[in-house]
Design a protein around this motif. Sequence first.
Motif, PDB file in Angstrom:
ATOM      1  N   THR A   1      -6.936 -44.821 -23.688  1.00  0.00           N
ATOM      2  CA  THR A   1      -7.011 -45.836 -22.642  1.00  0.00           C
ATOM      3  C   THR A   1      -5.640 -45.975 -21.976  1.00  0.00           C
ATOM      4  O   THR A   1      -4.673 -45.303 -22.357  1.00  0.00           O
ATOM      5  N   GLY A   2      -5.557 -46.860 -21.039  1.00  0.00           N
ATOM      6  CA  GLY A   2      -4.277 -47.116 -20.394  1.00  0.00           C
ATOM      7  C   GLY A   2      -3.250 -47.693 -21.343  1.00  0.00           C
ATOM      8  O   GLY A   2      -2.036 -47.551 -21.132  1.00  0.00           O
ATOM      9  N   ASP A   3      -3.726 -48.325 -22.430  1.00  0.00           N
ATOM     10  CA  ASP A   3      -2.798 -48.907 -23.407  1.00  0.00           C
ATOM     11  C   ASP A   3      -2.304 -47.896 -24.433  1.00  0.00           C
ATOM     12  O   ASP A   3      -1.304 -48.130 -25.099  1.00  0.00           O
ATOM     13  N   GLY A   4      -3.037 -46.784 -24.589  1.00  0.00           N
ATOM     14  CA  GLY A   4      -2.627 -45.779 -25.572  1.00  0.00           C
ATOM     15  C   GLY A   4      -3.813 -45.143 -26.249  1.00  0.00           C
ATOM     16  O   GLY A   4      -4.952 -45.200 -25.753  1.00  0.00           O
ATOM     17  N   LEU A   5      -3.556 -44.515 -27.406  1.00  0.00           N
ATOM     18  CA  LEU A   5      -4.585 -43.806 -28.153  1.00  0.00           C
ATOM     19  C   LEU A   5      -5.118 -44.717 -29.257  1.00  0.00           C
ATOM     20  O   LEU A   5      -4.378 -45.139 -30.142  1.00  0.00           O
ATOM     21  N   GLN A   6      -6.414 -45.014 -29.170  1.00  0.00           N
ATOM     22  CA  GLN A   6      -7.039 -45.914 -30.147  1.00  0.00           C
ATOM     23  C   GLN A   6      -7.573 -45.123 -31.324  1.00  0.00           C
ATOM     24  O   GLN A   6      -8.234 -44.090 -31.164  1.00  0.00           O
ATOM     25  N   LEU A   7      -7.303 -45.606 -32.557  1.00  0.00           N
ATOM     26  CA  LEU A   7      -7.805 -44.983 -33.773  1.00  0.00           C
ATOM     27  C   LEU A   7      -9.095 -45.650 -34.214  1.00  0.00           C
ATOM     28  O   LEU A   7      -9.449 -46.739 -33.736  1.00  0.00           O
ATOM     29  N   ASP A   8      -9.793 -45.003 -35.158  1.00  0.00           N
ATOM     30  CA  ASP A   8     -11.081 -45.553 -35.592  1.00  0.00           C
ATOM     31  C   ASP A   8     -10.927 -46.819 -36.421  1.00  0.00           C
ATOM     32  O   ASP A   8     -11.919 -47.496 -36.715  1.00  0.00           O
ATOM     33  N   ASN A   9      -9.691 -47.166 -36.812  1.00  0.00           N
ATOM     34  CA  ASN A   9      -9.472 -48.440 -37.502  1.00  0.00           C
ATOM     35  C   ASN A   9      -9.110 -49.562 -36.535  1.00  0.00           C
ATOM     36  O   ASN A   9      -8.766 -50.670 -36.947  1.00  0.00           O
ATOM     37  N   GLY A  10      -9.189 -49.265 -35.224  1.00  0.00           N
ATOM     38  CA  GLY A  10      -8.910 -50.261 -34.196  1.00  0.00           C
ATOM     39  C   GLY A  10      -7.468 -50.293 -33.729  1.00  0.00           C
ATOM     40  O   GLY A  10      -7.161 -50.921 -32.710  1.00  0.00           O
ATOM     41  N   TYR A  11      -6.559 -49.637 -34.447  1.00  0.00           N
ATOM     42  CA  TYR A  11      -5.148 -49.647 -34.078  1.00  0.00           C
ATOM     43  C   TYR A  11      -4.926 -48.794 -32.840  1.00  0.00           C
ATOM     44  O   TYR A  11      -5.552 -47.745 -32.677  1.00  0.00           O
ATOM     45  N   VAL A  12      -4.044 -49.240 -31.960  1.00  0.00           N
ATOM     46  CA  VAL A  12      -3.753 -48.510 -30.722  1.00  0.00           C
ATOM     47  C   VAL A  12      -2.300 -48.043 -30.752  1.00  0.00           C
ATOM     48  O   VAL A  12      -1.382 -48.840 -30.975  1.00  0.00           O
ATOM     49  N   LEU A  13      -2.104 -46.752 -30.521  1.00  0.00           N
ATOM     50  CA  LEU A  13      -0.764 -46.171 -30.491  1.00  0.00           C
ATOM     51  C   LEU A  13      -0.348 -45.983 -29.037  1.00  0.00           C
ATOM     52  O   LEU A  13      -0.913 -45.143 -28.338  1.00  0.00           O
ATOM     53  N   PRO A  14       0.611 -46.765 -28.541  1.00  0.00           N
ATOM     54  CA  PRO A  14       1.094 -46.550 -27.174  1.00  0.00           C
ATOM     55  C   PRO A  14       1.631 -45.125 -27.043  1.00  0.00           C
ATOM     56  O   PRO A  14       2.247 -44.585 -27.974  1.00  0.00           O
ATOM     57  N   CYS A  15       1.401 -44.481 -25.903  1.00  0.00           N
ATOM     58  CA  CYS A  15       1.839 -43.094 -25.782  1.00  0.00           C
ATOM     59  C   CYS A  15       2.050 -42.709 -24.316  1.00  0.00           C
ATOM     60  O   CYS A  15       1.332 -43.167 -23.424  1.00  0.00           O
ATOM     61  N   ASP A  16       3.054 -41.874 -24.107  1.00  0.00           N
ATOM     62  CA  ASP A  16       3.273 -41.234 -22.812  1.00  0.00           C
ATOM     63  C   ASP A  16       2.738 -39.813 -22.809  1.00  0.00           C
ATOM     64  O   ASP A  16       2.468 -39.244 -21.760  1.00  0.00           O
ATOM     65  N   LEU A  17       2.623 -39.225 -24.009  1.00  0.00           N
ATOM     66  CA  LEU A  17       2.077 -37.881 -24.181  1.00  0.00           C
ATOM     67  C   LEU A  17       1.102 -37.868 -25.347  1.00  0.00           C
ATOM     68  O   LEU A  17       1.327 -38.543 -26.352  1.00  0.00           O
ATOM     69  N   VAL A  18       0.037 -37.094 -25.212  1.00  0.00           N
ATOM     70  CA  VAL A  18      -0.879 -36.815 -26.319  1.00  0.00           C
ATOM     71  C   VAL A  18      -0.989 -35.298 -26.419  1.00  0.00           C
ATOM     72  O   VAL A  18      -1.370 -34.635 -25.445  1.00  0.00           O
ATOM     73  N   VAL A  19      -0.643 -34.739 -27.570  1.00  0.00           N
ATOM     74  CA  VAL A  19      -0.705 -33.292 -27.757  1.00  0.00           C
ATOM     75  C   VAL A  19      -1.813 -32.979 -28.746  1.00  0.00           C
ATOM     76  O   VAL A  19      -1.829 -33.500 -29.865  1.00  0.00           O
ATOM     77  N   LEU A  20      -2.744 -32.123 -28.331  1.00  0.00           N
ATOM     78  CA  LEU A  20      -3.894 -31.778 -29.153  1.00  0.00           C
ATOM     79  C   LEU A  20      -3.613 -30.487 -29.903  1.00  0.00           C
ATOM     80  O   LEU A  20      -3.466 -29.421 -29.288  1.00  0.00           O
ATOM     81  N   THR A  21      -3.522 -30.549 -31.216  1.00  0.00           N
ATOM     82  CA  THR A  21      -3.285 -29.349 -32.021  1.00  0.00           C
ATOM     83  C   THR A  21      -4.388 -29.141 -33.048  1.00  0.00           C
ATOM     84  O   THR A  21      -4.297 -28.238 -33.873  1.00  0.00           O
ATOM     85  N   ALA A  22      -5.419 -29.973 -33.009  1.00  0.00           N
ATOM     86  CA  ALA A  22      -6.547 -29.839 -33.936  1.00  0.00           C
ATOM     87  C   ALA A  22      -7.752 -29.309 -33.178  1.00  0.00           C
ATOM     88  O   ALA A  22      -7.885 -29.508 -31.972  1.00  0.00           O
ATOM     89  N   GLY A  23      -8.625 -28.623 -33.877  1.00  0.00           N
ATOM     90  CA  GLY A  23      -9.889 -28.232 -33.264  1.00  0.00           C
ATOM     91  C   GLY A  23      -9.925 -26.837 -32.682  1.00  0.00           C
ATOM     92  O   GLY A  23     -10.740 -26.569 -31.796  1.00  0.00           O
ATOM     93  N   GLY A  24      -9.095 -25.908 -33.157  1.00  0.00           N
ATOM     94  CA  GLY A  24      -9.178 -24.531 -32.685  1.00  0.00           C
ATOM     95  C   GLY A  24     -10.276 -23.762 -33.408  1.00  0.00           C
ATOM     96  O   GLY A  24     -10.673 -24.096 -34.525  1.00  0.00           O
ATOM     97  N   ARG A  25     -10.787 -22.719 -32.767  1.00  0.00           N
ATOM     98  CA  ARG A  25     -11.820 -21.876 -33.386  1.00  0.00           C
ATOM     99  C   ARG A  25     -11.680 -20.445 -32.867  1.00  0.00           C
ATOM    100  O   ARG A  25     -11.136 -20.212 -31.781  1.00  0.00           O
ATOM    101  N   PRO A  26     -12.167 -19.458 -33.630  1.00  0.00           N
ATOM    102  CA  PRO A  26     -12.094 -18.067 -33.188  1.00  0.00           C
ATOM    103  C   PRO A  26     -12.801 -17.875 -31.842  1.00  0.00           C
ATOM    104  O   PRO A  26     -13.845 -18.478 -31.590  1.00  0.00           O
ATOM    105  N   SER A  27     -12.231 -17.037 -31.000  1.00  0.00           N
ATOM    106  CA  SER A  27     -12.819 -16.740 -29.695  1.00  0.00           C
ATOM    107  C   SER A  27     -13.877 -15.654 -29.872  1.00  0.00           C
ATOM    108  O   SER A  27     -13.548 -14.475 -30.047  1.00  0.00           O
ATOM    109  N   THR A  28     -15.133 -16.053 -29.833  1.00  0.00           N
ATOM    110  CA  THR A  28     -16.231 -15.116 -30.130  1.00  0.00           C
ATOM    111  C   THR A  28     -17.277 -15.026 -29.022  1.00  0.00           C
ATOM    112  O   THR A  28     -18.264 -14.310 -29.175  1.00  0.00           O
ATOM    113  N   ALA A  29     -17.071 -15.736 -27.906  1.00  0.00           N
ATOM    114  CA  ALA A  29     -18.093 -15.751 -26.853  1.00  0.00           C
ATOM    115  C   ALA A  29     -18.391 -14.344 -26.343  1.00  0.00           C
ATOM    116  O   ALA A  29     -19.559 -13.986 -26.114  1.00  0.00           O
ATOM    117  N   LEU A  30     -17.364 -13.529 -26.168  1.00  0.00           N
ATOM    118  CA  LEU A  30     -17.553 -12.166 -25.669  1.00  0.00           C
ATOM    119  C   LEU A  30     -18.383 -11.347 -26.650  1.00  0.00           C
ATOM    120  O   LEU A  30     -19.307 -10.614 -26.252  1.00  0.00           O
TER     121      LEU A  30
END
Length: 480
Positions: free
Chosen positions: A235-264
């Motif tokens: 949100t505009g206030d930051g990144l909200q966690l599932d426990n309700g806590y909000v982390l103010p942020c200017d950047l969010v870097v996604l490093t989770a959720g990679g998978r092998p490239s197999t579409a081809l």
Amino acid sequence: MPERVVVVGGGMAAARLGEHLAGDERFAVTVLADEASPPYNRILLSAVLEGTHAADALTLRSAEWYAEHGIDLRLEARVLEVDRDAREVVLVDGQRVAYDRLVLACGSIPTLPPIRGLVRRDGTLDPRVHAFRTLDDCRRLDAATRSLVEGSAAPLVEEGRSPVRRPRAVVVGGGLLGLQVARALAVRGLLTEVVEGADHLLASQVGSGAGAVLARDLRRLGTEVYTGARAVRLTGDGLQLDNGYVLPCDLVVLTAGGRPSTALARRAGLMVRRGVVVDHTLTSVTDDRVHAIGDCAEHRRRTTGFVPPAWEQAEVLARLLRGEEASYDGSRSVARLRATGLDVAVLGDPERAEGEVVEVTNPIAGSHRRLVVHGGRIVAAALVGDLSRVGLITQLYDRGTLLGPDEPGQLLLPEAADAPAPLPDEAEVCACAGVTAGEVRACASMSECVDRTRATTGCGGCADVVRRLVEDSPAPVAVG
């Protein structure tokens, strides 16, 4: 007529295969890389972000090198499909590239975690959100970091005045890549926090004891860690966690959720589970003219995601293509964390390997060491915070050396205060490239060592040892 080998992918596995086949007139090798840069070391992208490496220093081999060695390197060559009946690869621009052997080295791709608000209504990412997979990703994040740091520092420096506000970053994912990025951003001056859904850091590689030591080390270095928590909304206030806590942020870097490239591979009708299914010859179980190596390959129901097995696969496949006896057993796996102030090495699968566990933890000193021994041999290990014995342990692990009853415990004790014995020539110092101390000592300079052995071009964790070995080597004697 030379056999036409077409490699789809421009990553580290593809580059390694090209090196092994370079100059062999029996092959006409074409490498189809979808990025604009020649193959580079992705493991050291965080070092570029941190500022300790220049981007051009990551290039594994220049475009000129490929041309000089008879390899047709095509950049920005995106593959649309594989026509297995015609044995041709079709590019998005309509070009068709014929092959006798096709090697899929497509790597892995990031996936967006289920966080609401990452994507705006117009389909674009929120400008605060960054992936971190490619050199272009790294450059974009570097520019955003520089802008934030320079903006926050502008009005400062009168005695007694404090900064207006330190820019804040949240890294989603507490795996190897996430910790590297978090340390790089913190070193650059951002107030950085890590969010990991599992109950401890590096949950895929180490146990809770090692994860707790890592979390403590990060907090000591100024980075807060939230484990057992998931990000659910931006949100505009930051990144909200599932426990309700909000982390103010200017950047969010996604490093989770990679998978092998197999579409081809899927579109081509090849058997795919998590990765492209291959046998001990790294050949697709569907088509004996198609091979897969690196992150996209699945062998014995396992995909890796690390440099050493990818490079081992490239070497094995090159030998097989040359008609030599070789097979891949998938047993060797070595992972290193390269981040300022954090030292981690993982051999094998220390949490699931069968055997007796020898473990020493010192959370105050920030160290955790675990060996799994089966039949008197090291089958897995995890070392956090103290890598003084990693070279010897790796050597014993690779060779399957039979240990005495007291040796596993002795291996986990700190090094003696006196000077350590010199490494024997047969000791492996670069796990990624499989380079021994003797091979390094035979080189007259770091540049020669890199060119001849490829040491330091993987995770970079061996750089200090390799540099010392080169510097301590006797100078060549002039003749005549």
